[in-house]
Every structure is written in C-alpha cells, then in structure tokens.
Scaffold this motif. Structure first.
Motif, PDB file in Angstrom:
ATOM      1  N   MET A 136       0.843  -1.173   0.000  1.00  0.00           N
ATOM      2  CA  MET A 136       0.000   0.000   0.000  1.00  0.00           C
ATOM      3  C   MET A 136       0.890   1.239   0.000  1.00  0.00           C
ATOM      4  O   MET A 136       1.853   1.318   0.742  1.00  0.00           O
ATOM      5  N   SER A 137       0.568   2.177  -0.836  1.00  0.00           N
ATOM      6  CA  SER A 137       1.328   3.426  -0.861  1.00  0.00           C
ATOM      7  C   SER A 137       0.375   4.587  -0.616  1.00  0.00           C
ATOM      8  O   SER A 137      -0.819   4.498  -0.887  1.00  0.00           O
ATOM      9  N   LYS A 138       0.950   5.660  -0.077  1.00  0.00           N
ATOM     10  CA  LYS A 138       0.145   6.840   0.256  1.00  0.00           C
ATOM     11  C   LYS A 138       0.895   8.088  -0.173  1.00  0.00           C
ATOM     12  O   LYS A 138       2.116   8.151  -0.081  1.00  0.00           O
ATOM     13  N   PRO A 139       0.127   9.120  -0.567  1.00  0.00           N
ATOM     14  CA  PRO A 139       0.774  10.401  -0.863  1.00  0.00           C
ATOM     15  C   PRO A 139       1.038  11.162   0.436  1.00  0.00           C
ATOM     16  O   PRO A 139       0.401  10.909   1.461  1.00  0.00           O
ATOM     17  N   LEU A 140       1.936  12.086   0.366  1.00  0.00           N
ATOM     18  CA  LEU A 140       2.285  12.898   1.533  1.00  0.00           C
ATOM     19  C   LEU A 140       1.067  13.630   2.074  1.00  0.00           C
ATOM     20  O   LEU A 140       0.868  13.695   3.285  1.00  0.00           O
ATOM     21  N   THR A 141       0.237  14.143   1.195  1.00  0.00           N
ATOM     22  CA  THR A 141      -0.945  14.892   1.656  1.00  0.00           C
ATOM     23  C   THR A 141      -1.865  14.000   2.493  1.00  0.00           C
ATOM     24  O   THR A 141      -2.435  14.460   3.482  1.00  0.00           O
ATOM     25  N   GLY A 142      -1.998  12.739   2.123  1.00  0.00           N
ATOM     26  CA  GLY A 142      -2.814  11.820   2.905  1.00  0.00           C
ATOM     27  C   GLY A 142      -2.227  11.571   4.282  1.00  0.00           C
ATOM     28  O   GLY A 142      -2.964  11.464   5.276  1.00  0.00           O
ATOM     29  N   MET A 143      -0.899  11.483   4.353  1.00  0.00           N
ATOM     30  CA  MET A 143      -0.238  11.271   5.644  1.00  0.00           C
ATOM     31  C   MET A 143      -0.386  12.493   6.542  1.00  0.00           C
ATOM     32  O   MET A 143      -0.551  12.359   7.755  1.00  0.00           O
ATOM     33  N   VAL A 144      -0.341  13.678   5.943  1.00  0.00           N
ATOM     34  CA  VAL A 144      -0.522  14.912   6.709  1.00  0.00           C
ATOM     35  C   VAL A 144      -1.924  14.926   7.318  1.00  0.00           C
ATOM     36  O   VAL A 144      -2.093  15.223   8.502  1.00  0.00           O
ATOM     37  N   GLU A 145      -2.933  14.577   6.513  1.00  0.00           N
ATOM     38  CA  GLU A 145      -4.312  14.558   7.006  1.00  0.00           C
ATOM     39  C   GLU A 145      -4.485  13.524   8.124  1.00  0.00           C
ATOM     40  O   GLU A 145      -5.164  13.779   9.112  1.00  0.00           O
ATOM     41  N   GLU A 146      -3.884  12.348   7.967  1.00  0.00           N
ATOM     42  CA  GLU A 146      -4.041  11.281   8.956  1.00  0.00           C
ATOM     43  C   GLU A 146      -3.325  11.567  10.272  1.00  0.00           C
ATOM     44  O   GLU A 146      -3.810  11.218  11.337  1.00  0.00           O
ATOM     45  N   THR A 147      -2.152  12.181  10.181  1.00  0.00           N
ATOM     46  CA  THR A 147      -1.333  12.357  11.379  1.00  0.00           C
ATOM     47  C   THR A 147      -1.460  13.730  12.018  1.00  0.00           C
ATOM     48  O   THR A 147      -1.185  13.879  13.208  1.00  0.00           O
ATOM     49  N   GLY A 148      -1.819  14.731  11.230  1.00  0.00           N
ATOM     50  CA  GLY A 148      -1.863  16.090  11.750  1.00  0.00           C
ATOM     51  C   GLY A 148      -0.481  16.730  11.821  1.00  0.00           C
ATOM     52  O   GLY A 148      -0.332  17.850  12.303  1.00  0.00           O
ATOM     53  N   ALA A 149       0.533  16.023  11.345  1.00  0.00           N
ATOM     54  CA  ALA A 149       1.897  16.566  11.339  1.00  0.00           C
ATOM     55  C   ALA A 149       2.037  17.603  10.229  1.00  0.00           C
ATOM     56  O   ALA A 149       1.258  17.622   9.274  1.00  0.00           O
ATOM     57  N   ARG A 150       3.030  18.426  10.371  1.00  0.00           N
ATOM     58  CA  ARG A 150       3.292  19.422   9.328  1.00  0.00           C
ATOM     59  C   ARG A 150       3.910  18.737   8.109  1.00  0.00           C
ATOM     60  O   ARG A 150       4.694  17.801   8.232  1.00  0.00           O
ATOM     61  N   GLN A 151       3.547  19.233   6.947  1.00  0.00           N
ATOM     62  CA  GLN A 151       4.029  18.642   5.706  1.00  0.00           C
ATOM     63  C   GLN A 151       5.553  18.678   5.616  1.00  0.00           C
ATOM     64  O   GLN A 151       6.176  17.698   5.201  1.00  0.00           O
ATOM     65  N   THR A 152       6.165  19.781   6.054  1.00  0.00           N
ATOM     66  CA  THR A 152       7.620  19.875   5.974  1.00  0.00           C
ATOM     67  C   THR A 152       8.292  18.836   6.876  1.00  0.00           C
ATOM     68  O   THR A 152       9.292  18.242   6.494  1.00  0.00           O
ATOM     69  N   ASN A 153       7.722  18.608   8.071  1.00  0.00           N
ATOM     70  CA  ASN A 153       8.296  17.604   8.971  1.00  0.00           C
ATOM     71  C   ASN A 153       8.203  16.212   8.366  1.00  0.00           C
ATOM     72  O   ASN A 153       9.175  15.452   8.367  1.00  0.00           O
ATOM     73  N   LEU A 154       7.018  15.861   7.866  1.00  0.00           N
ATOM     74  CA  LEU A 154       6.852  14.544   7.253  1.00  0.00           C
ATOM     75  C   LEU A 154       7.760  14.386   6.043  1.00  0.00           C
ATOM     76  O   LEU A 154       8.370  13.336   5.845  1.00  0.00           O
ATOM     77  N   SER A 155       7.844  15.413   5.241  1.00  0.00           N
ATOM     78  CA  SER A 155       8.676  15.368   4.046  1.00  0.00           C
ATOM     79  C   SER A 155      10.137  15.114   4.411  1.00  0.00           C
ATOM     80  O   SER A 155      10.812  14.290   3.783  1.00  0.00           O
ATOM     81  N   ASN A 156      10.627  15.798   5.436  1.00  0.00           N
ATOM     82  CA  ASN A 156      12.013  15.610   5.866  1.00  0.00           C
ATOM     83  C   ASN A 156      12.248  14.201   6.400  1.00  0.00           C
ATOM     84  O   ASN A 156      13.254  13.568   6.095  1.00  0.00           O
TER      85      ASN A 156
END
Length: 77
Positions: A1-21
């Motif tokens: 299963m793969s997910k886009p970054l935007t989906g992970m941001v929505e699920e976790t509430g983390a900032r996109q820059t943090n997740l991206s790093n």
C-alpha cells in the motif's frame, strides 16, 4: 500500500515539511520508496526492512529487560 504525503498529513496532523524531511531520511535509508504519480509522490514502506527493524528492537528490548532484572550495567568506556 502506498500513500501520498498529503494523505499522511491529514491522517497524522503533522506538518508537511516535517513529514517530508522524515520521509526523505527513510527513503535515503532504503526503508521507503517513492512512486511519482502526476502532481503527487506516493510513499511505500518495504515490509522486509520493517521486519528486520522489529527484530532488532525486540533484541534491544530483551537486553533492557535483562539489564533491569539483573541490575547489571555495562562499564563506562
């Protein structure tokens, strides 16, 4: 299963820059791979890597339990 970054941001509430790093570090370590799809990049975890890490963490936990039970600590270098 793969997910886009935007989906992970929505699920976790983390900032996109943090997740991206963090995902960049995991990609460089070979834990995840990327799959470009249009405007999005999907991230997929390598399960065999997670299995290996789980084994290492289990060994570490067992060492910690033994250390606590026996109160035997390693000497400082």
């Amino acid at each position: 299963m793969s997910k886009p970054l935007t989906g992970m941001v929505e699920e976790t509430g983390a900032r996109q820059t943090n997740l991206s790093n963090h995902l960049r570090v995991l990609r460089e370590a070979g834990v995840v791979e990327t799959e470009p799809c249009g405007r999005f990049t999907y991230y997929k975890v390598h399960p065999e890597i997670l299995d290996a890490l789980a084994g290492m963490f289990a060994e570490l936990a067992e060492t910690a339990r033994t250390t606590i039970t026996t109160d035997k600590k390693r000497s400082c270098p």
